[in-house]
Design a protein around this motif. Structure first.
Motif, mmCIF file in Angstrom:
data_model
loop_
_atom_site.group_PDB
_atom_site.id
_atom_site.type_symbol
_atom_site.label_atom_id
_atom_site.label_comp_id
_atom_site.label_asym_id
_atom_site.label_seq_id
_atom_site.Cartn_x
_atom_site.Cartn_y
_atom_site.Cartn_z
ATOM 1 N N ARG A 60 0.949 -1.245 0.021
ATOM 2 C CA ARG A 60 -0.003 0.003 -0.019
ATOM 3 C C ARG A 60 0.905 1.507 -0.146
ATOM 4 O O ARG A 60 2.088 1.282 0.460
ATOM 5 C CB ARG A 60 -0.881 0.039 1.105
ATOM 6 C CG ARG A 60 -0.020 0.327 2.447
ATOM 7 C CD ARG A 60 -1.348 0.141 3.604
ATOM 8 N NE ARG A 60 -0.552 0.727 4.875
ATOM 9 C CZ ARG A 60 -1.207 0.664 6.015
ATOM 10 N NH1 ARG A 60 -2.447 0.185 6.104
ATOM 11 N NH2 ARG A 60 -0.470 1.101 7.047
ATOM 12 N N ASP A 68 -2.534 6.558 -0.134
ATOM 13 C CA ASP A 68 -3.984 5.896 -0.381
ATOM 14 C C ASP A 68 -4.008 4.608 0.652
ATOM 15 O O ASP A 68 -3.946 3.635 -0.251
ATOM 16 C CB ASP A 68 -4.369 5.882 -1.665
ATOM 17 C CG ASP A 68 -5.714 5.299 -1.812
ATOM 18 O OD1 ASP A 68 -6.595 5.339 -0.880
ATOM 19 O OD2 ASP A 68 -5.945 5.130 -3.060
ATOM 20 N N PRO A 69 -3.989 4.519 1.944
ATOM 21 C CA PRO A 69 -3.708 3.406 2.567
ATOM 22 C C PRO A 69 -4.915 2.429 2.453
ATOM 23 O O PRO A 69 -4.669 1.220 2.690
ATOM 24 C CB PRO A 69 -3.375 3.880 3.987
ATOM 25 C CG PRO A 69 -4.119 5.270 4.094
ATOM 26 C CD PRO A 69 -3.861 5.976 2.825
ATOM 27 N N GLN A 70 -5.925 2.772 1.918
ATOM 28 C CA GLN A 70 -7.349 2.023 1.687
ATOM 29 C C GLN A 70 -7.046 0.851 0.602
ATOM 30 O O GLN A 70 -7.551 0.133 0.489
ATOM 31 C CB GLN A 70 -8.292 2.780 1.680
ATOM 32 C CG GLN A 70 -8.930 3.389 3.203
ATOM 33 C CD GLN A 70 -8.127 4.547 3.553
ATOM 34 O OE1 GLN A 70 -7.690 5.124 2.343
ATOM 35 N NE2 GLN A 70 -7.853 4.870 4.716
ATOM 36 N N THR A 71 -6.283 1.340 -0.322
ATOM 37 C CA THR A 71 -5.822 0.616 -1.556
ATOM 38 C C THR A 71 -4.944 -0.226 -1.253
ATOM 39 O O THR A 71 -3.663 0.265 -0.981
ATOM 40 C CB THR A 71 -5.621 1.582 -2.767
ATOM 41 O OG1 THR A 71 -6.853 2.399 -3.086
ATOM 42 C CG2 THR A 71 -5.528 0.767 -3.859
#
Length: 67
Positions: A30, A34-37
């Motif tokens: 990651r 954009d840590p959610q991706t």
């Protein structure tokens, strides 16, 4: 819970790449922006990509591979 580690090639500021061991031998990646991706791969293809990037043989946009 995953144990995310910052890449040693990431700078101290921003645009850091994090890596974690995933289930079933996968590798998770990651970016700090954009840590959610989260990208999921396996060690062999990731090693191939890293090797190609280090040697300059990875394909880039607009460049075709040479025979």
């Amino acid at each position: 819970m995953l144990n995310w580690q910052k890449s040693s090639y990431s700078s101290e500021a921003s645009s850091c790449v994090y890596v974690a061991a995933g289930p079933n031998g996968t590798v998770l990646l990651r970016e700090s922006d954009d840590p959610q991706t989260i990208l999921t791969t396996h060690p062999a293809p990731l090693a191939t990509l890293i090797s190609a990037l280090k040697t300059g043989t990875a394909p880039t946009r607009g460049r075709t591979s040479q025979p």
